[in-house]
Enzyme design. Structure first.
Site, PDB file in Angstrom:
ATOM      1  N   GLY A  18       8.002 -12.379   9.189  1.00  0.00           N
ATOM      2  CA  GLY A  18       7.592 -13.572   8.450  1.00  0.00           C
ATOM      3  C   GLY A  18       7.614 -13.290   6.973  1.00  0.00           C
ATOM      4  N   GLY A  19       7.009 -14.197   6.211  1.00  0.00           N
ATOM      5  CA  GLY A  19       7.039 -14.091   4.763  1.00  0.00           C
ATOM      6  C   GLY A  19       6.306 -12.877   4.236  1.00  0.00           C
ATOM      7  CG  MET A  20       2.405 -12.325   3.922  1.00  0.00           C
ATOM      8  SD  MET A  20       0.644 -12.042   3.770  1.00  0.00           S
ATOM      9  CE  MET A  20       0.119 -11.990   5.460  1.00  0.00           C
ATOM     10  N   GLY A  21       6.311  -9.939   5.698  1.00  0.00           N
ATOM     11  CA  GLY A  21       6.920  -8.716   6.184  1.00  0.00           C
ATOM     12  C   GLY A  21       7.179  -8.732   7.680  1.00  0.00           C
ATOM     13  CB  VAL A  23       4.441  -7.604  12.898  1.00  0.00           C
ATOM     14  CG1 VAL A  23       3.298  -6.958  13.675  1.00  0.00           C
ATOM     15  CG2 VAL A  23       3.902  -8.449  11.749  1.00  0.00           C
ATOM     16  CE  LYS A  38       1.726  -9.033   9.122  1.00  0.00           C
ATOM     17  NZ  LYS A  38       1.072 -10.355   8.971  1.00  0.00           N
ATOM     18  CG  ASP A 131      -2.001 -18.644   6.844  1.00  0.00           C
ATOM     19  OD1 ASP A 131      -1.745 -19.850   6.968  1.00  0.00           O
ATOM     20  OD2 ASP A 131      -1.188 -17.748   7.123  1.00  0.00           O
TER      21      ASP A 131
END
Length: 786
Positions: A18-21, A23, A38, A131
């Site tokens: 996803g946008g934060m990396g 997993v 992550k 979130d």
């Protein structure tokens, strides 16, 4: 990354991205356990400041240790890779569950209870999720809820940047790495988050309400074709609570409604409140149909604090909107909270409105109730019986109040004070009055009343209907009214509020007066509609909240600090022009409290109507708007909006809905009229000293304000003549009450237009400028004057 070993972590498989990396499933070779890793995206890893910030946030999050929060074990920096080591949660996400449709009420509430438990732990540690969404809620095979990614949105983005998103997907996208984009998933964002404003725990409460809604319905609450459509729905579309399943219990609906308040000031204040409700419903499902019993913390006079218990007594069904609370005496041993479910079979209460005082009151022992129904008659109910009786002859009654023995009801109408027996019979007239503002029994044979909206208090003897003046307004301090009297136990003193020109009602002084001598003293400043509770507290209203402060009856002094004890109460205490200072609650002699919830009080949308087609177009977000004035050319709508006790002018573009401030921020403001060419807006404001000013301002210049006229009485500009030369003004003056004044805009001179005893107001020039239409007191129609 697959097959690679980073320190003691061996990468096994990719779980998602996803946008934060990305997993990964990894094995901790030292501790012999599976973990989730992550790995942060490269654009973030190459920014030392952001990495340092993320590390600090991760250390804070790692301190959370709760069964319903997925653990964060650490933040590692190995071989140029920055990654989080997290608890591996096996099971099914709430997103996957919702793909199969709605979830049963029992299971939904169990999931919600666990979410609330985890959120409460985080919030108490100063951490906001930001979130919260179905993809971040996992359910293990044994039914345990785990919340993922706590606080990582802020860690990823940092402080001081607008919190926004352009994505409705279940994960964050790479576009979110740019400063200024929205963080969080659009469909679950609070209105303030969608606008890019500061976010606090109340944003999580909004998302919690959305989750509970979607679990019960199986449908997305806010869904658009694009992210922009979704955000627009959040900002403007009202949830249709009728879409909830028909068998959804009333208190579950109320919880969801409180969470989904767009105004964060009126939203459920704390997730702990939801957790308590959910735990109670889990223990006893029948309580989902009755309000919650709870305890409220009150400050005492010393350095210690004590608990003031409130036992909930349901006096009416949810449809009536009223229920009561029970106060214990100060210093007494707290008794167990008692919850009663009493179906009163009452006709619907009238919608609480301004200039009516309270609408429902309790008898001294808390076993009788009198209320104003939709047909404008008073109704009486003995709670031990099923019978509800209309009190004939009471049509138009306002401000009812029980006698000390509970056998009589004194009440006001627009022009007199009356009384009627609780058991019924013909009402008895007492004295004439002019728009009374409250009354209270002194003893069985006398009343203290506020006979008008611009006077002091008067004592009435019921033996011969004689009167004597008790208090007078102090012109030196700009006192405008003494109202809402409440006789204290013992019958020697009366509590009331003193409001001054230019101040909102909840900025009033709370005053005690000796009923024999009239000698008075201020006991507290900054409240409205004061009442005494036998617990030893002075209760009063500010905005939509009831506060309590310790009060010594013997010395008539307050002690300790005022503390909020009940939120979401129906009040009219902010705007001097449009409110009357009343709060809709009543306290009986035995300590029972009855109140009306605020609901959607004051929250409206501004709309325009096409007079040809009848089509209505909404042009604003929800807000507390009043006095709309559309410019002659139709390009701008001026409105008054009220926030935190101050009224100010705003300009709304009917096409875009964009609202911009256009007046002072340190004064109470009243909207007036447009010039015929739509270039100037005329309005008035009042300062803290009670000086009213008529002002003129260009529509496009917030700083271009010209003060035209000042005086110490209430003035509102109402109409500009078609030639732009004259301004009609409504003015309230003590000598003649409401008058019409006219200003020559070329010279600034002001003269009386109609100034006779009584009320003449709302003057408006005809299109040809030859006539003025205005409202005359009790005339029942509009009159014209050439």
């Amino acid at each position: 990354m697959l097959g690679k070993t980073l320190n003691q972590f061996k990468i096994i498989s990719l779980l998602g991205k996803g946008g934060m990396g990305e997993v990964y499933l990894a094995q901790d070779t030292k501790l012999k356990r599976d973990v989730a890793i992550k790995v942060l995206p490269s654009q973030m890893s190459h920014d030392p400041d952001r990495v340092a910030r993320f590390r600090r946030e991760a250390l804070t999050l790692a301190a959370l240790n709760h069964a319903n929060i997925a653990g964060l074990f650490g933040f590692e920096d190995i071989e140029g890779h920055h990654f989080l080591v997290m608890e591996l949660v096996k099971g099914e996400s709430l997103e996957q569950m919702l793909a199969n449709g709605p979830i049963t009420l029992k299971e939904s509430l169990d999931i919600a209870r666990q979410i609330a438990d985890g959120l409460e732990e985080a919030h108490e540690n100063g951490i906001v999720h930001r979130d919260l969404k179905p993809a971040n809620i996992m359910l293990t095979p044994d039914g345990r809820v785990k919340i993922l990614d706590f606080g990582l949105a802020r860690a990823f983005q940092g402080e001081g940047v607008n919190e926004s998103i352009a994505d409705t997907g279940p994960t964050m996208t790479a576009a979110m790495t740019q400063a200024g984009v929205i963080m969080g998933t659009a469909a679950y964002m609070s209105p303030e988050q969608a606008r890019g404003k500061a976010v606090d725990r109340r944003s999580d409460l909004w998302a919690f309400g959305v989750l509970l809604w979607e679990m019960l319905t199986g449908d997305r609450l806010f869904l658009g074709e694009t992210a922009s459509d979704t955000l627009a729905a959040i900002l403007r579309a009202d949830p249709d609570f009728d879409q909830l399943p028909e068998d959804t219990p009333s208190e579950v609906k109320r919880l969801i409604t409180r969470c989904l308040e767009r105004d964060q000031r009126r939203r459920l204040r704390d997730i702990g409140e939801a957790r308590v409700r959910l735990e109670r419903w889990d223990r006893d499902p029948t309580t989902m149909h009755t309000p919650l019993s709870g305890e409220v913390l009150i400050a005492s006079s010393g350095t210690t604090r004590r608990w003031l218990p409130w036992a909930v007594t349901v006096l009416a069904l949810v449809a009536t909107g009223y229920f009561g609370l029970q106060l214990q005496e100060a210093g007494s041993t707290p008794s167990p909270a008692v919850s009663l479910n009493v179906d009163l079979h009452l006709p619907n209460l009238i919608r609480p409105q301004v200039n009516t005082g309270n609408l429902a009151v309790l008898g001294p022992q808390g076993n009788r109730i009198v209320y104003l129904a939709e047909d404008n008659f008073l109704y009486a109910k003995d709670l031990a019986k099923r019978e509800v009786r209309k009190l004939e002859g009471t049509r138009g009654a306002i401000s009812p109040v029980f006698s000390p023995d509970g056998e009589w009801i004194a009440f006001a109408t627009i022009d007199q004070i009356m009384r009627v027996a609780f058991e019924g019979g013909s009402p008895i007239g007492i004295i004439r009055a002019d728009n009374p503002r409250g009354l209270s029994w002194v003893d069985e044979t006398s009343l203290v009343v506020s006979p008008s909206y611009h006077t002091g208090l008067t004592v009435i003897s019921l033996t011969d209907n004689s009167t004597r003046e008790l208090t007078q307004l102090d012109s030196a301090t700009n006192e405008r009214t003494h109202r809402w009297p409440h006789v204290l136990p013992g019958g020697r003193h009366v509590l009331f509020q003193s409001q001054r020109l230019g101040r909102s009602y909840d900025q009033s002084d709370l005053v005690v007066a000796d009923l024999q001598t009239g000698e008075r003293k201020t006991v507290f400043s900054g409240g409205s509609y004061p009442r005494y509770a036998r617990s030893g507290h002075l209760i009063f209203a500010r905005e939509r909240t009831l506060f309590a402060i310790g009060f010594d009856l013997a010395t008539q002094t307050t002690h300790g600090l005022a503390a909020p004890v009940l939120e979401d109460v129906r009040t009219f205490v902010v705007d001097q022009q449009n409110h009357d200072g009343a709060a809709y609650y009543d306290i009986s002699a035995n300590g029972s409290l009855l109140y009306a919830p605020a609901g959607n009080q004051g929250i409206v949308r501004v709309a325009t109507m096409d007079m040809t087609t009848g089509a209505v177009t909404e042009i604003s977000e929800q807000g507390d708007y009043a006095m709309p004035r559309l410019s002659p050319d139709g390009r701008l709508l001026a409105v008054i909006t009220t926030q935190k006790g101050k009224s100010s002018v705003q300009m709304i573009d009917p096409k875009s809905g964009l609202a911009t401030p256009h007046g002072f921020s340190n004064a109470t403001e009243y909207l007036g009229a447009w010039s015929p060419d739509s270039q100037f807006l005329f309005w008035s404001y009042v300062d803290i000293n009670g000086i009213y000013t008529i002002a003129r301002q260009r529509y496009d210049r917030a700083d271009d304000i010209v003060n035209l006229y000042q005086d110490n009485y209430f003035m509102i500009p109402r109409s500009v003549s078609p030639d732009g030369q004259r301004l009609m003004i409504s003015a309230f003056r003590d000598s003649t009450f409401w008058d019409l004044l006219e200003m020559d805009l070329a010279t600034g001179s002001v003269h009386d237009f109609i100034a006779t005893e009584g009320i003449q107001t709302n003057g408006s020039y005809s299109p040809d400028g030859k006539w003025v239409a205005y409202v005359q007191e009790n005339s029942g129609f509009l009159r014209t004057l050439r």
